[in-house]
Write a protein that holds these residues in place. Structure first.
Motif, mmCIF file in Angstrom:
data_model
loop_
_atom_site.group_PDB
_atom_site.id
_atom_site.type_symbol
_atom_site.label_atom_id
_atom_site.label_comp_id
_atom_site.label_asym_id
_atom_site.label_seq_id
_atom_site.Cartn_x
_atom_site.Cartn_y
_atom_site.Cartn_z
ATOM 1 N N GLY A 151 36.151 24.940 -5.107
ATOM 2 C CA GLY A 151 35.661 25.744 -6.217
ATOM 3 C C GLY A 151 36.617 25.666 -7.389
ATOM 4 N N ARG A 152 36.116 26.031 -8.568
ATOM 5 C CA ARG A 152 36.920 25.976 -9.787
ATOM 6 C C ARG A 152 37.028 27.354 -10.406
ATOM 7 N N SER A 153 38.076 27.573 -11.167
ATOM 8 C CA SER A 153 38.277 28.845 -11.852
ATOM 9 C C SER A 153 37.070 29.170 -12.727
ATOM 10 N N GLY A 154 36.623 30.421 -12.656
ATOM 11 C CA GLY A 154 35.469 30.855 -13.427
ATOM 12 C C GLY A 154 34.160 30.735 -12.678
ATOM 13 N N GLU A 155 34.168 30.070 -11.531
ATOM 14 C CA GLU A 155 32.935 29.882 -10.758
ATOM 15 C C GLU A 155 32.516 31.189 -10.093
ATOM 16 N N GLU A 156 31.211 31.458 -10.078
ATOM 17 C CA GLU A 156 30.715 32.669 -9.423
ATOM 18 C C GLU A 156 30.767 32.502 -7.917
ATOM 19 N N VAL A 157 31.212 33.555 -7.218
ATOM 20 C CA VAL A 157 31.330 33.543 -5.758
ATOM 21 C C VAL A 157 30.786 34.853 -5.208
ATOM 22 N N GLN A 158 30.564 34.886 -3.895
ATOM 23 C CA GLN A 158 30.130 36.100 -3.220
ATOM 24 C C GLN A 158 31.313 36.701 -2.466
ATOM 25 N N LEU A 159 31.513 38.001 -2.645
ATOM 26 C CA LEU A 159 32.661 38.683 -2.056
ATOM 27 C C LEU A 159 32.198 39.676 -1.001
ATOM 28 N N LEU A 160 32.977 39.767 0.078
ATOM 29 C CA LEU A 160 32.775 40.771 1.113
ATOM 30 C C LEU A 160 34.091 41.519 1.261
ATOM 31 N N ILE A 161 34.069 42.832 1.001
ATOM 32 C CA ILE A 161 35.293 43.620 1.051
ATOM 33 C C ILE A 161 35.774 43.729 2.491
ATOM 34 N N PRO A 197 28.932 40.405 -6.097
ATOM 35 C CA PRO A 197 29.266 39.138 -6.760
ATOM 36 C C PRO A 197 30.620 39.235 -7.446
ATOM 37 N N GLY A 198 31.288 38.109 -7.556
ATOM 38 C CA GLY A 198 32.563 38.050 -8.251
ATOM 39 C C GLY A 198 32.778 36.661 -8.827
ATOM 40 N N PHE A 199 33.999 36.408 -9.281
ATOM 41 C CA PHE A 199 34.326 35.133 -9.904
ATOM 42 C C PHE A 199 35.706 34.684 -9.429
ATOM 43 N N LEU A 200 35.855 33.404 -9.262
ATOM 44 C CA LEU A 200 37.132 32.841 -8.845
ATOM 45 C C LEU A 200 38.080 32.804 -10.035
ATOM 46 N N ARG A 201 39.195 33.514 -9.891
ATOM 47 C CA ARG A 201 40.195 33.503 -10.965
ATOM 48 C C ARG A 201 41.078 32.272 -10.846
ATOM 49 N N GLN A 202 41.598 32.036 -9.643
ATOM 50 C CA GLN A 202 42.423 30.851 -9.431
ATOM 51 C C GLN A 202 42.575 30.566 -7.948
ATOM 52 N N VAL A 203 42.854 29.295 -7.648
ATOM 53 C CA VAL A 203 43.325 28.892 -6.328
ATOM 54 C C VAL A 203 44.823 28.705 -6.463
ATOM 55 N N ARG A 204 45.600 29.526 -5.778
ATOM 56 C CA ARG A 204 47.051 29.470 -5.942
ATOM 57 C C ARG A 204 47.580 28.112 -5.494
ATOM 58 N N PRO A 205 48.329 27.423 -6.363
ATOM 59 C CA PRO A 205 48.797 26.071 -6.012
ATOM 60 C C PRO A 205 49.811 26.068 -4.872
#
Length: 285
Positions: A151-161, A197-205
């Motif tokens: 996935g890329r930053s800004g991409e919409e994702v589904q979140l489960l708390i 729904p949420g959004f991917l902020r970053q994948v930590r390098p």
């Protein structure tokens, strides 16, 4: 040449199955599966059901450890995550309410920490190989993927708390990977098992872990908030009891956005000459 009988479906314990009605008895219907006929109790049988009909049922074990079918819909199926409430405690562990007559066992060894009656916890439901029973575990992280997240930053994702931490909330992203939702991103109460729904902020390098947000990043977020606010005004006869002095909780409850994003959207509409502003009210021009 005689027509061959269709193959009997392999029955999936802990999941939905499409099974044929084999015979009718005084206590219910018996359905045909590769594991033998199993009972669908009469209280779950819809009027007019006949031998030969194919029914969609959930299969699990009853209080006497017998395979049984039901038309009730559980809150979780095998190999899935769910937020469930603790109903009771017993010698073997805790019992979770998952929407069926027989509660789901959360064994003591499967608890990351002791759970309390009334508490809601995120669990993973699986079939125990030793006992052939459905059980739950709060050690859910072991069932997530080790593969890099695609996935890329800004991409919409589904979140489960999953659970709350000092930094915010652990979440499961797209049902496969662990992520972190920071506390300053959250403007309403969240519980284990809440899906949103949420959004991917970053994948930590450094470690490949995910940071997520509830807000659409950048310009797209501001534009989306402006559209939401304008639509809400039009749906409420051109008036909303929200303004610059409104409480953050009131803004989120009505519009699903933070006070900061609301003020940005409000300013954008005002600059376009579309709204009139008051401390606790906004009106369309």
């Amino acid at each position: 040449m005689p027509t061959p009988y269709p193959p009997i479906q392999e029955m999936q314990l802990g999941d939905y199955n499409d099974l044929e009605v084999a015979r009718e008895t005084s206590i219910g219907l018996y359905l045909t599966s590769d594991d033998g006929d199993l009972l669908l109790p009469g209280k779950y049988v819809a009027p007019g059901t006949r031998v030969g009909d194919v029914l969609r049922v959930f299969v699990y074990r009853d209080s006497e450890d017998r395979l049984i079918a039901t038309t009730q819909r559980p809150l979780a199926v095998v190999n899935s995550f769910a937020g469930l409430s603790v109903r009771d405690q017993g010698p073997a562990g805790a019992f979770l309410d998952w929407g069926l007559e027989k509660d789901l066992l959360l064994p003591f060894p499967n608890q990351r920490r002791p759970v309390r009656v009334g508490e809601r916890v995120l669990v993973y439901v699986y079939l125990d190989d030793t006992t052939d029973r459905l059980v739950a575990t709060t050690k859910w992280a072991g069932f997530l993927s080790d593969e890099p997240f695609q996935g890329r930053s800004g991409e919409e994702v589904q979140l489960l708390i999953a659970d709350e931490t000092d930094l915010g909330y652990n979440v499961i992203v797209n049902g496969t990977h662990r992520g972190l939702l920071y506390a300053n991103e959250v403007f309403r109460p969240l519980r284990p098992g809440d899906a949103l729904p949420g959004f991917l902020r970053q994948v930590r390098p450094q470690d490949g872990k995910l940071d997520v947000t509830l807000r659409r990043p950048g310009y797209a977020e501001a534009q989306a908030a402006t559209d939401v606010l304008l639509s809400a005004l039009r749906d409420n006869q051109g008036r909303l009891p929200l303004g610059d002095k409104s409480l953050s909780d009131d803004v989120y409850r009505r519009l699903g956005m933070s006070k900061k994003v609301f003020k940005q959207a409000l300013g954008a509409l005002f600059r376009r000459g579309l709204v009139e502003l008051a401390p606790e009210e906004t009106r369309l021009r």
